[in-house]
Structures are given as structure tokens and as C-alpha cells.
Enzyme design. Structure first.
Site, mmCIF file in Angstrom:
data_model
loop_
_atom_site.group_PDB
_atom_site.id
_atom_site.type_symbol
_atom_site.label_atom_id
_atom_site.label_comp_id
_atom_site.label_asym_id
_atom_site.label_seq_id
_atom_site.Cartn_x
_atom_site.Cartn_y
_atom_site.Cartn_z
ATOM 1 N N CYS A 1 80.730 31.466 25.327
ATOM 2 C CA CYS A 1 79.789 30.529 25.961
ATOM 3 C C CYS A 1 80.139 29.111 25.526
ATOM 4 C CB CYS A 1 78.340 30.879 25.619
ATOM 5 S SG CYS A 1 77.967 30.926 23.852
ATOM 6 N N ASP B 1 83.016 39.532 23.591
ATOM 7 C CA ASP B 1 82.251 38.300 23.791
ATOM 8 C C ASP B 1 82.263 37.591 22.442
ATOM 9 O OD1 ASP B 1 80.582 36.570 25.411
ATOM 10 O OD2 ASP B 1 78.924 37.220 24.134
ATOM 11 N N ALA C 1 78.411 42.785 19.685
ATOM 12 C CA ALA C 1 77.420 43.250 20.644
ATOM 13 C C ALA C 1 76.037 42.605 20.547
ATOM 14 C CB ALA C 1 77.268 44.767 20.529
ATOM 15 N N ALA C 2 75.559 42.315 19.340
ATOM 16 C CA ALA C 2 74.171 41.870 19.178
ATOM 17 C C ALA C 2 73.962 40.507 19.853
ATOM 18 C CB ALA C 2 73.823 41.794 17.700
ATOM 19 N N PRO C 3 72.755 40.268 20.380
ATOM 20 C CA PRO C 3 71.547 41.100 20.295
ATOM 21 C C PRO C 3 71.472 42.243 21.296
ATOM 22 C CG PRO C 3 71.035 39.073 21.427
ATOM 23 C CD PRO C 3 72.459 38.941 20.976
ATOM 24 N N GLY C 4 72.381 42.272 22.298
ATOM 25 C CA GLY C 4 72.418 43.442 23.155
ATOM 26 C C GLY C 4 72.320 43.205 24.645
ATOM 27 N N SER C 5 72.323 41.960 25.103
ATOM 28 C CA SER C 5 72.196 41.719 26.544
ATOM 29 C C SER C 5 73.342 42.366 27.313
ATOM 30 C CB SER C 5 72.137 40.213 26.826
ATOM 31 O OG SER C 5 73.276 39.554 26.324
ATOM 32 N N LYS C 6 74.568 42.138 26.852
ATOM 33 C CA LYS C 6 75.728 42.703 27.551
ATOM 34 C C LYS C 6 75.882 44.189 27.252
ATOM 35 C CE LYS C 6 77.913 38.185 27.242
ATOM 36 N NZ LYS C 6 76.805 37.641 26.421
#
Length: 481
Positions: free
Chosen positions: A247, A194, A126-131
Site C-alpha cells: 500500500c 502483501d 496475513a494479519a489482520p485478515g482482510s485478504k
């Protein structure tokens, strides 16, 4: 144009070998030399898109809609002196600086999945948290989102972004993602993986991204990705949706990872077609329905997104786990009534939703769907801390927290102080606020700037003591309006 972007010959040769015939390879190489367009996502938990556009117009920000994300915009700030990350809109959590392609996975998730108040989702890396913040906004702060990251330091950054964006339905965990399949099998309605990757798609953001590129590293990363996606699939409920994204551009980390899952679970995996996700999605769609985004197609980062559904049962490996004692208890009805009476009498805040728990002198709000998972896994942070109790007897009382008041402060009807730009800057720099023309009772007061609650402080004579959490302080080059 940045002709200093490093593109190793071995990388170029490999990409030319997997490049789609319908696209121009020279266009891809040219795009790699161009700087990346900045993008933002409006945080609809705190502000509507229409109201944000009004703020953007005041700054003369030019917003161009991102076709796959209703809340996303490419942003042009030709007159901007203050970095976007130090703008009031970002510091107050009204928007999140997020690359456009990075918004694709969550858009794909909610293309196939509709959440409700009892939905349980997992963001495996999860980090840094955009999604994570994007998912929470799509869930409208309802249901439960488990946000996990293997790095302890990154979990701290993740929590700071949860605070800034006003999120209350998230529980944070700190594990290697490959434990979830055995620990929490068949537990999640939807999962985003991700995955950690070789970051080949980030060339436009980091001209040295390819500095240490080599094929052996890609093959080793792919092994990790296969373990993670297998774990995620075990953790997914039957008929649940799994989004796998990276990515990067190499097939070993993208298509081949998805085909590995299909081969491992045979008839239990269904590939979902993303060609109709947004107008123009077919330009990057593969035969399997995955999106393989080359940087020049949408003038963005390179990215890969696959959507899968679990259409059959799976039997996870057996595992032994030891959990420590759960350190929270339910408070007495009297204590709960005293706490909620304090919020109403002090700020006029009532109708607080969530399950109230207590740990020592601290009080927390937990998302309701968490009850089934409490005996099954250890959490780094669960829900939001809303208050601390101090003193005893007649000298006892409660002290609010920043995350509670920024989350529920919009409902306040008492003790709200409107700040000017200079005072708001001082607040975000962690300084006390002085030269006040208002009279308040001694104690806590909510602080508002441009009709947004940004925190709180404690009234002491002619100043207000700052209570902004240390991790949210910004000390220089802040907004001027």
C-alpha cells in the site's frame, strides 16, 4: 476536504519525479486531501450477494460496485448512527470492512489461479485478515490456506477474524516470512505476499501517515521486502502464481523489488500482465503489466500489485530446523462416532467434513491437504476446534465451540432459538440472555438472529448463559436492527 493532511516537501518532490506523464499531479495532491470512501466486501461463505443487498436496502445503505471485486462495494451510510464495525452484518461475519484497493491483490491472484479441494496457498503476511478472509471465500473453504504473520498479537486478531467469518480451511503460523522458502520449498500452488511497507498510499485514511517519512527508511524496508519475495518464490511450486503487493507508492518498494526477483532467478520468473483484470485497469498499468494505483485514479488508497509465475525450478538454501512433537492424534472410531452422534442428536447436524483430530480432551477438524505439511512446520493454530469432552463414564459428555456452530449451524434442525434485536445485542455484549418465552432442555442451544446462527449458549432455568468468545465481544453502540 482535509487540508491538514501532512505531505512533506521531500515526499512531494519524489512523487513528482516518478509520476506518470499521462496523469495530473495536481489531481493526486487534491485526492490526498480528501477523506477515503468506506468500502465493504460481502462474505459469500455466509451470505449471497443478493441477500446482502436486501439487508443493505433495509438500512438504506447505498452500495456502489467495486469494478475489480465482484463481492466488493463502496458504501454510503448517510443515516447510519451505529459504526459499520458494530453493525449486525459485520459482527456476524456477513461482510468485512476492507478498503477497495486492498481487494485488488486477491482478485489478481484468482484471475490467474483456479483453486480446488487439494490446493495449498500461502498468505505470507496475513494479519489482520482482510485478504486472508477474501482468499478463503474465493476457495469456498476448500483446500488449505496457510496464514502467517510475524507478530504474535496480530495472529490473535487474525484468528478472531477467522472465527467471525466462518473459515475452516486455514492454518495459522507465526514466523518471520523469510523462513518459508527454506522450510517449505516448492510447496504452494499460489502465494500472496502483501509486504510490510512505508504505507505512502494510506494518506487518505491517516493524515499523519507521512509524519515520519524519510528515504532511508524506505530503502531499509525494501531490503526486507526483497528477502520476503525471494523466500516466497522458493516456496512456490513450479507454474505457481505469486502476487506481490504493497500500500505504498515508491518504486524502491514496488517495481524494483519485482525486478530484483527477476534478476535473481533470471528465466524462472514471468511477469503476468494485469491490464485485463477489470475495465479501466489499463489506467494504472505499467509497462511490465503491474498495477501502480495512484489515489486519484479510482478514488481509493494508493496501492501496488504485481502478478508473477514461476516457470522454472529453483534450489532453495539448506536449513536445519527442529520441530516439537505434533500434539494431536487421531481419535478412536468409537470416540469419533460418539462425537458425531452428539452433534446429530443435539442439533441435527450431520455430514461434517474434514479430518478429525484430538488433543487431550479437545477435538479439532483439519483441512485434508494439511497432512503433507504436518511434519515440516509448526502451527500456531490448525483448523477449527469443534468440541471439548468433559467428565468420565456415564457423566461424560461433549461441549460444542462457537466457531464450529457458527460454521455448521446453518444445517441445524434442532434446539435453535430465534432472538430479537435486544437479545442479540445482549449476546454480542457478552451478557446472558434473560426473559425467555421458550422452553428448552438443560444444555446447549443455538442462537439465531435474522435467520443467521450467531453463536450458542447454555440453558440455565430462565436464562441462557453466554458462550461468545471474549475477543468477539463488543460492549457499546451496537446495531438496533
Amino acid at each position: 476536504m482535509d487540508n491538514n493532511t501532512l505531505l512533506p516537501a521531500a515526499f512531494i518532490n519524489k512523487m513528482s519525479g516518478i509520476f506518470p506523464e499521462k496523469l495530473s499531479f495536481q489531481d493526486f495532491l487534491d485526492a490526498c486531501q480528501r477523506p477515503l470512501r468506506p468500502a465493504i466486501r460481502v462474505n459469500t461463505l455466509k451470505i449471497s450477494i443478493a441477500d446482502f443487498k436486501c439487508l443493505a436496502a433495509e438500512h438504506q445503505w447505498e452500495l456502489t460496485p467495486i469494478p475489480w471485486c465482484t463481492e466488493g462495494f463502496w458504501i454510503k451510510t448517510s443515516t447510519q448512527i451505529t459504526p459499520l464495525g458494530n453493525s449486525f452484518e459485520h459482527l456476524a461475519g456477513l461482510c468485512y470492512l476492507q478498503e477497495a484497493s486492498s481487494m485488488l491483490p486477491v482478485s489478481a491472484l484468482f484471475h490467474f489461479f483456479k483453486s480446488n479441494e487439494q490446493s495449498v496457498l500461502l498468505d505470507l503476511s496475513a494479519a489482520p485478515g482482510s485478504k486472508t478472509t477474501q482468499i478463503a471465500a474465493k476457495m469456498n473453504n476448500q483446500g488449505l490456506l496457510i496464514a502467517n504473520d510475524f507478530s504474535a498479537s496480530r495472529v490473535k486478531i487474525l484468528h478472531a477474524n477467522m472465527q467471525r467469518c466462518g473459515i475452516k480451511n486455514v492454518a495459522l503460523t507465526h514466523f518471520n516470512g523469510n523462513v518459508f522458502g527454506a522450510w517449505l520449498p516448492n510447496s504452494f500452488d499460489a502465494i500472496l505476499l502483501d509486504a510490510p511497507c512505508s504505507c505512502e498510499g494510506t494518506i487518505r485514511k491517516d493524515k499523519n501517515a507521512m509524519k515520519n517519512w524519510n528515504q532511508n527508511a524506505i530503502e531499509n524496508i525494501a531490503l526486507t521486502q526483497k528477502e520476503l519475495i525471494k523466500s516466497a518464490f522458493y516456496a512456490l511450486k513450479e507454474q505457481g502464481v505469486l502476487i506481490y503487493s504493497t500500500c505504498t507508492l515508491s518504486h524502491e518498494e514496488n517495481q524494483e523489488v519485482c525486478h530484483f526477483l527477476k534478476e535473481h532467478f533470471t528465466d524462472s520468473v514471468e511477469f503476468l500482465n494485469l491490464a485485463s483484470l477489470f475495465p479501466g485497469a489499463s489506467k494504472s498499468c505499467t509497462e511490465d503489466g503491474f498495477l501502480h494505483v495512484w489515489p486519484h485514479i479510482y478514488d481509493s488508497e494508493g496501492f501496488f500489485v504485481a502478478a508473477l509465475r514461476k516457470i522454472g525450478p529453483t534450489t532453495p538454501p539448506e536449513v536445519k530446523k527442529r520441530l516439537g512433537k505434533f500434539p494431536f492424534i487421531r481419535p478412536t472410531r468409537q470416540k469419533e462416532a460418539e462425537l458425531y452422534a452428539y452433534f446429530e442428536q443435539k442439533f441435527g447436524i450431520a455430514n461434517i467434513s474434514g479430518m478429525l483430530y484430538q488433543r487431550d480432551q479437545d477435538f479439532w477438524l483439519f483441512p485434508d491437504p494439511i497432512k503433507a505439511l504436518i511434519p515440516k512446520i509448526r502451527f500456531s493454530r490448525l483448523g477449527i476446534k469443534i468440541a471439548e469432552e468433559f467428565g468420565k463414564g456415564r457423566r461424560s459428555g461433549f461441549k460444542s465451540t462457537h466457531e464450529f456452530l457458527t460454521l455448521f449451524g446453518a444445517h441445524a434442525t434442532k434446539n435453535v432459538l430465534s432472538l430479537n434485536a435486544q437479545q442479540a445485542q445482549a449476546f454480542y455484549q457478552g451478557r446472558d440472555i434473560r426473559d425467555l418465552n421458550h422452553k428448552f432442555e438443560t444444555g446447549e442451544v443455538l442462537l439465531s438472529y435474522r435467520n443467521i446462527i450467531i453463536g450458542f449458549g447454555k440453558v440455565l432455568n430462565n436464562r441462557i448463559k453466554n458462550n461468545l468468545p471474549r475477543e468477539l465481544i463488543r460492549d457499546s453502540n451496537l446495531f438496533d436492527k
